[in-house]
Motif scaffolding. Structure first.
Motif, short mmCIF file in Angstrom:
data_model
loop_
_atom_site.label_atom_id
_atom_site.label_comp_id
_atom_site.label_asym_id
_atom_site.label_seq_id
_atom_site.Cartn_x
_atom_site.Cartn_y
_atom_site.Cartn_z
N PHE A 19 -6.47 -0.44 8.75
CA PHE A 19 -6.67 -1.43 9.81
C PHE A 19 -5.38 -1.58 10.63
N LEU A 70 2.03 -8.35 13.48
CA LEU A 70 3.37 -8.01 13.96
C LEU A 70 3.33 -7.90 15.48
N PHE A 93 3.96 6.07 15.05
CA PHE A 93 3.96 4.99 14.06
C PHE A 93 3.62 3.66 14.75
N VAL A 109 -0.13 3.81 15.27
CA VAL A 109 -0.91 3.56 14.04
C VAL A 109 -0.95 2.06 13.76
N CYS A 159 0.83 -1.21 0.00
CA CYS A 159 0.00 0.00 0.00
C CYS A 159 0.87 1.26 0.00
N HIS A 160 1.86 1.31 0.91
CA HIS A 160 2.60 2.56 1.11
C HIS A 160 3.79 2.72 0.18
C1 HEC Z 1 -4.36 -2.00 2.70
C2 HEC Z 1 -3.50 -0.88 2.58
C3 HEC Z 1 -2.59 -0.51 3.75
C4 HEC Z 1 -1.64 -1.30 4.38
C5 HEC Z 1 -1.29 -2.75 4.08
C6 HEC Z 1 -1.00 -0.45 5.35
N1 HEC Z 1 -1.55 0.80 5.34
FE1 HEC Z 1 -0.94 2.41 6.43
N2 HEC Z 1 -2.42 3.55 5.62
C7 HEC Z 1 -3.33 3.10 4.68
C8 HEC Z 1 -4.30 4.15 4.44
C9 HEC Z 1 -5.47 4.07 3.47
C10 HEC Z 1 -3.93 5.26 5.24
C11 HEC Z 1 -4.64 6.59 5.38
C12 HEC Z 1 -5.73 6.42 6.41
C13 HEC Z 1 -6.54 7.67 6.62
O1 HEC Z 1 -6.02 8.77 6.44
O2 HEC Z 1 -7.73 7.52 7.00
C14 HEC Z 1 -2.73 4.84 5.96
C15 HEC Z 1 -2.02 5.66 6.83
C16 HEC Z 1 -0.85 5.32 7.47
C17 HEC Z 1 -0.03 6.22 8.25
C18 HEC Z 1 -0.25 7.72 8.44
C19 HEC Z 1 -0.96 8.07 9.70
C20 HEC Z 1 -1.11 9.57 9.83
O3 HEC Z 1 -0.81 10.11 10.91
O4 HEC Z 1 -1.52 10.23 8.85
C21 HEC Z 1 1.02 5.48 8.72
C22 HEC Z 1 2.16 5.98 9.59
C23 HEC Z 1 0.85 4.12 8.23
N3 HEC Z 1 -0.29 4.05 7.47
C24 HEC Z 1 1.71 3.08 8.52
C25 HEC Z 1 1.54 1.77 8.05
C26 HEC Z 1 2.40 0.67 8.41
C27 HEC Z 1 3.61 0.78 9.30
C28 HEC Z 1 1.92 -0.44 7.77
C29 HEC Z 1 2.44 -1.85 7.82
C30 HEC Z 1 2.54 -2.46 9.14
C31 HEC Z 1 0.76 -0.03 6.99
N4 HEC Z 1 0.57 1.31 7.21
C32 HEC Z 1 0.02 -0.88 6.18
C33 HEC Z 1 -3.34 1.88 4.06
C34 HEC Z 1 -2.53 0.80 4.37
#
Ligand code: HEC
Length: 205
Positions: free
Chosen positions: A161, A167, A149, A152, A111-112
């Motif tokens: 989610f 993890l 982090f 989150v 995703c990221h």
């Molecule tokens: C299925 C897709 C997906 C996966 C896999 C995923 N993320 Fe995200 N992540 C998102 C989305 C969508 C957002 C934005 C959510 C929102 O703004 O409502 C986000 C936002 C974040 C943010 C920003 C929070 C903020 O303050 O704005 C962080 C940090 C982050 N993710 C870390 C992680 C980490 C670390 C992992 C792995 C352990 C991970 N994400 C896995 C979809 C994903």
């Protein structure tokens, strides 16, 4: 012989009859919505005052990402257990980052993006979410304490989610450290490097 098979068939029917109720009883499975509760979630939080059995980890910053007064933690825990090995995060940061990179690649990069810019493969290939996966390279996230982090990953964020069931806490800290490294990798001030370090960049600055 005939009698025996008749008896078997009868017993089979009787036994099946006993169980049917229990197979079809109304119940909520994991993550199913519920029409019964006002918030429509089948998963319930324990009532206030519930005392956990076993290891209670409710107020240790290593498991919450927050100090007891609710502030986000600003440093990695001094010790982590990664891949079964105790690691001192002050002197063995390389080990922490290697594990962090491994877990980040498996759990977050689709995703990221591998560089944390929000451009992961499934983002590029048509994942449509109300909000796109965040890029870590914004001023707000660069200034966030490392505990954010961890938080989150532990509790989820907005539409994302939580990753707490994939993890363990120590791995989440390693991923948080790796995110910090990714942030530095995209926004390093070359003047902050020593001449030797700059030389290692091979002319790229
Ligand atoms: C299925 C897709 C997906 C996966 C896999 C995923 N993320 Fe995200 N992540 C998102 C989305 C969508 C957002 C934005 C959510 C929102 O703004 O409502 C986000 C936002 C974040 C943010 C920003 C929070 C903020 O303050 O704005 C962080 C940090 C982050 N993710 C870390 C992680 C980490 C670390 C992992 C792995 C352990 C991970 N994400 C896995 C979809 C994903």
């Amino acid at each position: 012989m005939k009698l025996r098979s008749l008896a078997l068939a009868a017993a089979g029917m009787a036994l099946a009859g006993c169980h049917t109720d229990m197979w079809v009883q109304p119940r909520v499975k994991y993550y199913q919505p519920s029409e019964f509760f006002a918030d429509q979630s089948g998963a319930r939080t324990p009532p206030a005052g519930t005392v956990p059995r076993g290891q209670a980890r409710t107020d240790d910053p290593k498991y919450t990402g927050r100090t007891p007064d609710g502030k986000l933690v600003t440093e990695l825990p001094a010790r982590l257990v990664l891949d079964g090995q105790e690691v001192d995060t002050r002197t063995e940061l390389g080990k922490v980052l290697r594990v962090g990179k491994d877990r980040f690649t498996a759990q977050c990069s689709h995703c990221h993006g591998a560089a944390g810019d929000g451009q992961g493969m499934i983002t590029k290939r048509g994942l449509v979410l109300r909000r796109p996966p965040a890029s870590y390279h914004t001023d707000r996230l660069r200034k966030m304490p490392i505990g954010h982090f961890f938080d989150v990953m532990t509790n989820g964020f907005g539409t994302m989610f939580p990753a707490n069931y994939r993890l363990d806490p120590d791995e989440r800290w390693a991923v948080a450290a790796y995110i910090r490294a990714l942030q530095l990798s995209q926004a390093m001030d070359p003047d902050a490097l020593t001449p030797e370090e700059r030389a290692k960049l091979g002319g790229a600055n």
